[in-house]
Design an enzyme around this catalytic site. Structure first.
Site, PDB file in Angstrom:
ATOM      1  N   ARG A   1      66.327  55.435  69.520  1.00 15.97           N
ATOM      2  CA  ARG A   1      66.015  56.480  68.519  1.00 15.97           C
ATOM      3  C   ARG A   1      64.831  57.354  68.907  1.00 15.97           C
ATOM      4  NH1 ARG A   1      67.209  53.243  62.834  1.00 15.97           N
ATOM      5  NH2 ARG A   1      69.337  52.644  63.391  1.00 15.97           N
TER       6      ARG A   1
ATOM      7  N   LYS B   1      64.628  71.722  74.397  1.00 15.44           N
ATOM      8  CA  LYS B   1      66.087  71.649  74.323  1.00 15.44           C
ATOM      9  C   LYS B   1      66.576  70.623  75.344  1.00 15.44           C
ATOM     10  CE  LYS B   1      67.536  76.306  72.967  1.00 15.44           C
ATOM     11  NZ  LYS B   1      68.323  77.465  73.423  1.00 15.44           N
TER      12      LYS B   1
ATOM     13  N   GLU C   1      65.342  84.302  85.275  1.00 16.91           N
ATOM     14  CA  GLU C   1      64.732  83.970  83.984  1.00 16.91           C
ATOM     15  C   GLU C   1      63.365  84.619  83.833  1.00 16.91           C
ATOM     16  OE1 GLU C   1      66.032  82.455  81.472  1.00 16.91           O
ATOM     17  OE2 GLU C   1      67.879  81.675  82.350  1.00 16.91           O
TER      18      GLU C   1
ATOM     19  N   LYS D   1      57.635  82.212  76.592  1.00 14.40           N
ATOM     20  CA  LYS D   1      58.591  81.281  76.000  1.00 14.40           C
ATOM     21  C   LYS D   1      57.885  80.284  75.097  1.00 14.40           C
ATOM     22  CE  LYS D   1      62.624  78.438  76.716  1.00 14.40           C
ATOM     23  NZ  LYS D   1      63.658  77.904  77.606  1.00 14.40           N
TER      24      LYS D   1
ATOM     25  N   GLU E   1      65.293  77.386  66.944  1.00 10.10           N
ATOM     26  CA  GLU E   1      66.201  78.478  67.292  1.00 10.10           C
ATOM     27  C   GLU E   1      66.947  79.016  66.076  1.00 10.10           C
ATOM     28  OE1 GLU E   1      69.067  79.611  71.099  1.00 10.10           O
ATOM     29  OE2 GLU E   1      68.737  77.509  70.588  1.00 10.10           O
TER      30      GLU E   1
ATOM     31  N   ARG F   1      63.807  82.665  68.605  1.00 10.97           N
ATOM     32  CA  ARG F   1      64.043  81.970  69.865  1.00 10.97           C
ATOM     33  C   ARG F   1      65.347  82.403  70.525  1.00 10.97           C
ATOM     34  NH1 ARG F   1      63.178  75.500  71.155  1.00 10.97           N
ATOM     35  NH2 ARG F   1      63.755  75.638  73.354  1.00 10.97           N
TER      36      ARG F   1
ATOM     37  N   ASN G   1      67.707  84.091  75.028  1.00 12.56           N
ATOM     38  CA  ASN G   1      69.096  84.027  75.481  1.00 12.56           C
ATOM     39  C   ASN G   1      69.620  85.393  75.903  1.00 12.56           C
ATOM     40  OD1 ASN G   1      70.014  81.223  75.186  1.00 12.56           O
ATOM     41  ND2 ASN G   1      69.436  81.522  73.047  1.00 12.56           N
TER      42      ASN G   1
ATOM     43  N   HIS H   1      72.424  85.646  78.356  1.00  9.05           N
ATOM     44  CA  HIS H   1      73.084  84.340  78.407  1.00  9.05           C
ATOM     45  C   HIS H   1      74.444  84.325  77.726  1.00  9.05           C
ATOM     46  CE1 HIS H   1      69.199  83.120  79.846  1.00  9.05           C
ATOM     47  NE2 HIS H   1      69.558  81.846  79.930  1.00  9.05           N
TER      48      HIS H   1
ATOM     49  N   HIS I   1      76.678  82.957  80.314  1.00  4.45           N
ATOM     50  CA  HIS I   1      77.252  81.616  80.201  1.00  4.45           C
ATOM     51  C   HIS I   1      78.780  81.654  80.335  1.00  4.45           C
ATOM     52  CE1 HIS I   1      73.750  79.259  78.144  1.00  4.45           C
ATOM     53  NE2 HIS I   1      73.709  79.209  79.455  1.00  4.45           N
TER      54      HIS I   1
ATOM     55  N   HIS J   1      73.327  79.408  87.780  1.00  2.00           N
ATOM     56  CA  HIS J   1      73.038  79.842  86.408  1.00  2.00           C
ATOM     57  C   HIS J   1      72.309  81.180  86.392  1.00  2.00           C
ATOM     58  CE1 HIS J   1      71.656  79.655  82.231  1.00  2.00           C
ATOM     59  NE2 HIS J   1      70.440  79.898  82.686  1.00  2.00           N
TER      60      HIS J   1
END
Length: 1613
Positions: free
Chosen positions: A129, A151, A193, A253, A263, A267, A271, A274, A278, A290
């Site tokens: 956990r 993330k 990026e 960031k 997000e 946030r 992206n 992206h 993506h 990427h």
């Protein structure tokens, strides 16, 4: 703390958790150990990172825990790559931690790239956990992106990062020293990026990135020794820069994450790029990284913002330049992407479908981050965007919706002039001081110019006013060669290419010889630059053509003194850019320049005047001389000096581009005002409104700085008769589309006496043939699609206007990658409905946002579309000079392999085999050895001759007769053999290396011994062998019939079967595509010794034979020394060896060519006797095509034709002079001669211009209309002639990158031709599908898309899964762009009802697996159902077994479904006499058996036990693996009781090792005498797929590449 470590800390979520520096491993260990107490520290990394850093981490942590007995440091290394980031990868780490008794106080340390950080972070988030973890990213991408923000996630088959959690690390340690071991590509990957972050947040940082790429790259390429950089004292300037860039990006960031950790809005900004990126990544991974996908995504999303009117082109241009400077792709057309098979899968629908699954989305609406300017976004979150807007951005083609501009009256400004922008960039870069350029065009052309000037270190650039102003710091003419021999790539930027040619002449060398190379794309390599190069060479500049004479690429030598200057003569009748190039650079010459223009009328004088005016603005005045009468001369004086940069220079808007919105007003009857182009313009095209539009009936109001045009009512434009457009040549395309609908009464003053009243005659535009394309030809061809008639003139063209409502709708305009063509026809599209502009992106050269401005500023809707292609099909022919069934005689030395090869030949032909020696022995009841011993050699020879006569009478047909080697010793026997060869049938000399024969006969004792040495016997007989034979077969196969290896025997069967079927005429080995309606190609081999590179021609090891229909053996280029220097006469034996090796390696037809020196080859022109000896050798060796030059003595050609047999003669003529004209008496004479002498006509000229290709095409078309027209190869040599190679449909010679040189100038590869054909609209893109279910794991898309990609075909193969044959399938197979489909379970039977026709095989089998659309003569399409499963089964059996199957053999098929039906057909085709069938439901098997003809002898078995008396030689399993483990289908060893073994075919491809396969493997292992070969399901899948590929494309599939890809997918399944 680790002493002497200087750290930059960044705060995130209120804590200084991000620590940045160099060489931090000791600092990391100490910080973690002291601030994060734990019982266990678990470091997880991958094997790539481990080899660089794991030992150092281990050492540092071990030092710290030496005295702490309650603490542990353990490590776990996983496989690198995205595949580890999965549910399985996560479980593996968790199991490791559980196995090592890790508890909740454990600290997990993730050391690696983004995969490690995401995966290990997710483990930490869920293990017990949640446990603490630390991020230590080792790639730039991970440092600035994935490690920051908490993330964590893993991938699933449905997409990336779809399962995960937010879990913040305790620390993120950024050790920039790790980047020193990072590959450059990975560094660039991370820079995507960095650029992204600056683009959305910080314009100042973005500007620093724009100008700092060179220094940033230097930072990672400088290795820091002895931990240099750990403290400030040892940190270099490059390290400081690198760390500042990283910290700046991370800080943005971190700030965003702190505000919006989960997000929910802000946030989303990170992206940017992206959403589309993506989607691209989902298709292109793992080949494309990427960051590379995000880079393209950023450009597309920026273009989307521009389309929506949110972002200016300035922002798009700056972003593009910045990303390119870090070696990142900005388009899916980047060669790194376009070369991938997966790139063909980037359809709009597929990308939109992938984009549905995005965490930013709310319901169906797609959310995308939109830039408003560099450094800011449209909203502080992602914005919802409609699919149609995204579709338009992604589309490669558009339709302009016809109608009236909704924003009329339009008032707008056009982009800055390309011509002025490029001149201003050169002037300011060469100048002294700082110049601010305003209204600079942001386009492809200016981008390459700026990049080149930066590479030459000629200036520095920065931006002000949000990118609206370019600040140029001039370099005062100081230029150096680009670093690391970098080539200056200019794309298709003609202006940049011409200007930079002379700019590079200013480059000064430093010591050793240096040069600068400028190059471009394929079209740029065709555009002329010769006159400029000639002038520079004459002036002392060293310039070398790297490829074709007269065009790029060029290597320009740097001199210590630079550009010489003085009196320069320049031919200026082709392009004014040559003149401007020298003018711009002349002040920096060593001496004042006198520039004299020669060669007739100077083209485009206004552009020369423009250059001189701009030079004056920068402080240098060039003057044009006058004669005593004041008449201007074409001589210019330019003083030496240095340009002085004005503080500000405003670039005029582009006058050529201005013609399009003005023309729209003219054609739609509306009003348009351009606020920045008027009568005071420097540009000639500014006169377009007055010179063209006003005479057409428009109202024109022009001031010094503006132009307003109001068109007449729609349909009332007037033709304008004669118009000289020499001052505005680029505007002629706009005038042409208007002239197409201009049919009103011509003003009387302009009326042409020699042409109809609807004529517009445009002159003065000859230079437009050498622009981005041949624009005159392009306009003629594309207007014809609308039904508009035109006429080409030497200096222009005529257009005959017709009413607009009679023009054809739905025309698809090919743009030739030319911006002017695209924009001109978009004008016509405003009036003519459904006009498609195929290549929308070509406008990026001068007006990148044209389509957006058309909608947003003019008010005409634009839709994005994908092109829809169409199909076609064929037949074949052959000929022979004797009865194809006439018996074949074999002779040759004993030990040459006559018996072995003769038996194979007989089996392949289905004939009898007869050995003459054995026949003699049978008659005389003694062996040949005994006969010679008892009666002597003389009587043996006489008896041998008598036996020959008997056999020819006894066996006249369908028998392969092997004669004794000494048969030629007797003259009467020789006469009989020669007579047979001439009148009856083939006589084949079986030859073999004499050394191998000697070695074999040394151990052979059954035959009578030779009375002398074997070599002496061979030497005596050899002339007789050559005299008597009609053909020769060289035995380089394994002639040991006892060999247990199947492969040599299989190859022998293939080689022997192909050869014998060809020379008999039973099945000539001609190229099947060498027929009307298909395209065919042969590969021109230029290798002097084929045997030195055996793997090159093996289709399982190389792709060199991919797509081609034949192989050309250039005999004149063969040489045993490895170098063929003209004149070259290769030895006869060497030629024999080479051709034999080629036939042994491939079954493709051979084009046998001996080219003489005068015809472009290496064979001496005066050695005609030797030449024809070699040509005759080609016939004897069975070459399918013999190329003969028609300049050779015709009697010799006719003599060769008389003995050619099944060889076909290509009668060829090559003219390298450039004087051959494709119209006139000479070409007619060559054609007639070639048609008389040959089966195929080949004429090769040399193109001097693109027009020569058009004349060629007209000649070919005329000749093809004759009812008995022979195949005609017609091509032009050279770069200018490459278009003819693309368009030539018959046996186009092609080259390959693996060959040392091309056989002729301008020769292209097969894939290049396919690409060219696609661009020309000759090979439209088709869609292929797999129908069935379940199909998600099918390798078929990989199979076919790989094939399409390797061959350069534009097609796409995708899945269409349905549980039943429904309307969606019915719609698909009737689509215009439907190319074909594979059909699998459960549709193989049901689809039979949906097709128009079944092939005989599919009809008899009763099931189909292949659908082929065949175009009909009337334009309709018939849908044909075929079955290639049986071919897959048959071919794989043949590939695994050298057995010749007969009626005495039997096979077993397990199962009774559709695949079993194909198996029955396959086994029958192999010749098996009985086919056993067993199925769990016997009645089903009985129905199947009853559906086949009785001669198939299909017998249904009740159980496996029934096989005991007749064990099968072939077993085909067509049921799932678990169906054969019990009941009636339970398998036992008894199945495999056949003594000689056999072949097992398992049709199921998953799992690989089924129970049937397992049993066969076990039997073969236990009993080595029982040789069972295994055919796996994937092997059958491949073979049937290759056949499908051939049926759909008419080309052979690239088997090596396909198999490699499919096996990769298969092994991952």
């Amino acid at each position: 703390m680790a002493n002497g470590t200087d750290i930059k800390k960044v705060s995130i979520l209120g804590k200084e958790a991000i620590h940045c520096g160099f060489h931090l491993i000791p600092y990391i260990a100490q910080t973690v150990f002291e601030s994060l107490p734990a019982s266990t520290y678990v470091l997880v990394t991958d094997s790539n990172v481990a080899k660089y850093h794991l030992d150092k981490f281990q050492a540092e942590f071990n030092k710290l825990i030496e005295s702490k007995t309650q603490k542990r440091f353990i490590t776990h290394v996983i496989s690198p790559g995205e595949t580890s980031k999965s549910r399985e990868g996560k479980a593996e780490i968790e199991d490791f931690m559980l196995a090592n008794a890790c508890t909740r106080d454990t600290v997990v340390i993730a050391v690696g790239g983004g995969v490690i950080g995401d995966l290990v972070g997710f483990v930490a988030a869920t293990f017990m956990r949640g446990v603490r973890f630390v991020q230590v990213p080792t790639t730039l991408l991970a440092m600035v992106d994935s490690s920051v923000g908490g993330k964590t996630a893993i991938d699933t088959p449905h997409g990336k990062n779809l399962i995960g959690a937010f879990w913040q690390p305790e620390y993120i340690f950024i050790d920039a020293a790790f980047l020193e071991t990072l590959p450059i590509r990975e560094f660039s990957n991370g820079m995507a990026e960095v650029v992204k972050t600056a683009a959305i947040w910080d314009e100042i940082e973005f500007a620093a990135l724009e100008s700092g790429s060179e220094d940033i790259f230097k930072a990672i390429q400088t290795t820091s020794k002895d931990n240099a950089g750990r403290d400030l004292a040892t940190r270099s300037a490059e390290q400081q820069l690198l760390l500042r860039v990283i910290v700046a990006s991370i800080s943005v960031k971190a700030h965003i994450v702190t505000i919006d950790e989960r997000e929910t809005g802000l946030r989303n900004l990170v992206n940017f790029g992206h959403t589309i990126g993506h989607a691209l990544e989902a298709v292109l991974t793992p080949q494309i990284l990427h960051g590379e996908c995000v880079s393209i995504g950023m450009i597309l999303e920026a273009e989307l913002a521009r389309q929506l009117g949110i972002l200016s082109q300035v922002g798009v241009g700056r972003l593009t330049r910045a990303l390119k400077s870090y070696n990142l792709p900005v388009s899916v057309h980047d060669s790194r992407i376009a070369s991938l098979p997966a790139s063909k899968l980037l359809t709009i629908d597929r990308l939109l479908d992938i984009m549905k699954v995005d965490k930013k989305n709310s319901g169906p609406a797609k959310k995308i981050v939109l830039l408003s300017r560099i450094g800011a976004t449209h909203e502080p979150k992602a914005t919802a965007v409609a699919d149609e807007k995204i579709r338009k951005t992604l589309a490669e083609s558009v339709i302009v919706i016809s109608g009236t501009p909704s924003r009329s009256p339009v008032s707008m400004a056009t982009p800055g002039s390309k011509s002025l922008s490029n001149r201003a960039l050169v002037l300011a870069a060469l100048g002294k001081g700082t110049c601010r350029l305003k209204n600079l065009l942001h386009s492809d052309d200016t981008q390459v110019m700026m990049s080149a000037l930066l590479d030459l270190q000629g200036a520095t650039f920065s931006w002000e006013d949000g990118g609206e102003t370019l600040v140029v710091q001039g370099g005062e003419g100081s230029l150096v060669p680009p670093a690391s021999n970098k080539e200056l790539y200019l794309g298709n930027a003609g202006t940049a290419a011409r200007f930079l040619t002379t700019v590079c002449a200013l480059v000064r060398s430093k010591g050793s010889a240096q040069h600068t190379v400028i190059t471009g794309n394929a079209r740029m390599k065709q555009r002329p630059v010769g006159p400029l190069v000639d002038a520079l060479r004459a002036n002392g500049t060293g310039v070398v053509y790297r490829e074709a004479e007269g065009s790029l690429p060029l290597a320009i030598t740097a001199h210590e003194t630079g550009f010489a200057g003085g009196h320069i003569k320049l031919a200026a009748s082709v392009s004014s850019q040559y003149v401007s190039s020298i003018l711009l650079c002349a002040p920096y010459a060593a001496k004042p320049v006198v520039l004299e223009l020669t060669g007739g009328q100077v083209i485009s004088q206004p552009y020369i005047d423009m250059t001189i005016a701009m030079m004056k603005s920068f402080g240098i005045e060039a003057t044009r001389r006058k004669d005593e009468n004041g008449t201007l001369l074409d001589v210019y004086d330019i003083p030496t000096g240095t340009y002085v940069n004005p503080e500000k220079y405003v670039i005029e808007s582009d006058a050529s581009s201005a013609t399009y919105p003005l023309a729209i007003a003219a054609i739609t009857g509306t009003t348009c005002t351009l606020t920045n182009i008027g009568s005071a313009s420097l540009q000639g095209d500014a006169g377009f409104a007055k010179a063209v539009l006003e005479p057409m009936g428009c109202t024109v109001v022009q001031t010094e700085s503006s132009t307003t045009v109001t068109g007449p009512p729609v349909g009332t434009l007037k033709a304008i008769g004669l118009v000289d457009m020499e001052p505005m040549t680029d505007a002629f395309l706009t005038a042409s589309v208007l002239a197409a609908v201009a049919c009103g009464e011509v003003d009387s003053a302009r009326k042409l006496e020699d042409a109809p009243a609807n004529t517009t005659r445009i002159l003065g535009i000859a230079n437009q043939r050498v622009k981005e394309c041949n624009r005159i030809r392009a306009m003629i061809d594309e207007l014809a699609k609308f039904g508009v008639q035109t006429k080409e003139l030497d200096d222009g063209l005529e257009i005959y206007g017709i009413p607009h409502d009679t023009l054809r709708r739905s025309a698809s305009v090919h743009c030739y990658d030319d911006h002017r063509v695209a924009m001109a026809f978009s004008v016509l599209g405003t009036l003519i409905p459904d006009t498609i502009i195929e290549e929308k992106r070509c406008v990026e050269k001068t007006w990148p946002n044209w389509w957006d401005d058309l909608e947003n500023k003019i008010g005409l809707e634009v839709e994005g579309i994908e092109l829809r292609p169409q199909p076609a099909a064929s037949t074949s022919a052959s000929a022979t000079s004797h009865d194809p069934e006439a018996s074949i005689l074999l002779f040759g030395m004993r030990g040459s392999g006559k018996t072995y090869l003769g038996k194979i030949a007989a089996a392949e032909l289905g004939w009898d085999y007869l050995d003459a020696d054995q026949y003699l022995e049978g008659i005389h009841k003694m062996t040949c050895k005994e006969f010679v011993h008892q009666r002597g050699w003389e009587e043996f020879r006489a008896t041998e001759t008598k036996i020959l006569s008997e056999l020819l009478e006894l066996k006249p047909k369908k028998t392969v007769i092997s004669l004794g080697g000494g048969i030629v010793e007797t003259e009467s026997a020789r006469d009989a053999i020669k007579a047979y060869a001439k009148q009856k049938g083939p006589v084949i000399h079986i030859s073999r290396d004499i050394g191998q024969i000697v070695q074999y006969l040394t151990h052979e004792t059954e035959r009578p011994a030779y009375p002398q040495e074997i070599e002496e016997v061979f030497k005596r007989r050899r002339p007789w062998f050559e005299e008597c034979c009609s053909h020769q077969f060289v035995s380089i196969v394994d002639t040991d019939s006892s060999s247990t290896s199947a492969d040599p025997q299989i190859r022998a069967r293939r080689e022997v079967g192909t050869y014998f079927r060809h020379i008999t005429g039973i099945q000539p080995n001609y190229a099947p595509n060498l027929i009307s309606g298909r395209r065919s190609y042969f590969l021109s081999l230029t290798i002097p010794d084929l045997t030195a590179q055996p793997e090159l021609l093996r289709e399982d090891q190389s792709d060199i034979l991919t797509g081609i229909d034949a192989v050309e053996l250039r005999v004149d280029l063969l040489s045993p020394t490895g170098v063929a220097t003209a004149p070259n006469v290769p030895p006869r034996d060497y030629v024999t060896q080479q051709l034999a090796f080629l036939k042994h390696t491939t079954s493709l037809p051979i084009v046998y060519t001996v080219r003489t020196v005068s015809q472009g080859g290496a064979f001496p022109d005066d050695a005609q006797d030797q030449l024809f000896e070699l040509l005759q050798l080609g016939v004897q060796l069975g070459a399918e095509y013999i190329d003969i030059e028609i300049t050779s003595p015709h009697k010799k050609i006719q003599s060769l034709a008389a003995i050619k047999g099944t060889s076909r003669i290509i009668a060829s003529h090559h003219d390298w002079s450039g004087n051959l004209k494709w119209s006139g008496p000479d070409i007619e004479k060559h054609y007639t001669t070639a048609a008389r002498l040959g089966d195929i006509i080949k004429i090769v000229g040399k193109a001097n211009s693109i027009e020569d290709n058009m004349l060629l095409q007209a000649f070919v078309k005329q000749k093809s209309l004759a009812p008995d027209a022979k195949p005609f190869i017609a091509i032009n040599l050279g770069t200018e002639g490459q278009l003819s190679r693309i368009l030539n449909p018959t046996f186009s010679p092609v080259t390959h990158s693996q060959l040392p040189v091309a056989a002729a100038p301008g020769q292209l590869t097969f894939a290049q031709i396919q690409t060219g054909l696609h661009l020309l609209g000759k090979v439209p893109r088709k869609k292929f599908f797999l129908f069935g279910t379940p199909i998600s794991k099918s390798p078929s898309p990989t199979l076919h898309n790989t094939g399409f990609s390797v061959l350069g075909l534009p097609h796409i193969y995708s899945l269409h899964e349905t549980s039943a044959v429904d309307d969606s399938i019915r719609r698909i197979i009737r689509m215009p762009d439907f190319g074909g489909a594979s059909v699998t379970i459960p549709h193989k039977l049901a689809m039979v009802e949906e097709v128009d026709e079944l092939t005989p095989a599919a009809r008899l089998i009763g099931a189909l697996n292949t659908i082929v659309p065949i175009g009909q003569v009337d334009g309709s399409v018939r849908i044909i159902g075929d079955n290639t499963d049986w071919i897959g089964i048959r071919n794989t059996i043949l590939s695994k077994s050298s057995d010749v199957w007969s009626r005495n053999d039997c096979g077993l098929i397990i199962g009774a479904g559709g695949t079993a039906r194909a198996a029955v057909y396959a086994l029958h085709s192999l010749g098996l006499g009985t086919i056993y069938l067993i199925n769990r439901t016997k009645s089903t098997a009985e129905r199947l058996a009853a559906s086949f003809p009785k001669e198939y002898n299909v017998v249904v078995l009740a159980s496996m036990a029934d096989l005991e008396k007749a064990p099968p030689g072939i077993i085909v399993g067509t049921v799932p693996s678990d169906a054969t483990t019990s009941g009636e289908l339970e398998l036992t060893d008894a199945l495999f009781s056949r003594v000689d073994g056999g072949v097992v075919v398992e049709m199921a491809y998953l799992p690989k090792t089924t129970s049937l396969v397992q049993l066969a493997l076990g039997v073969s292992t236990v009993d080595s005498q029982s040789r069972w070969s295994i055919v796996y399901g994937v092997d059958v899948l491949l073979e049937q797929g290759y056949e499908q590929f051939r049926l759909w494309t008419t080309h052979r599939a690239p088997q090596r590449a396909i198999k490699e890809k499919v096996v990769q997918v298969y092994e991952r399944s």
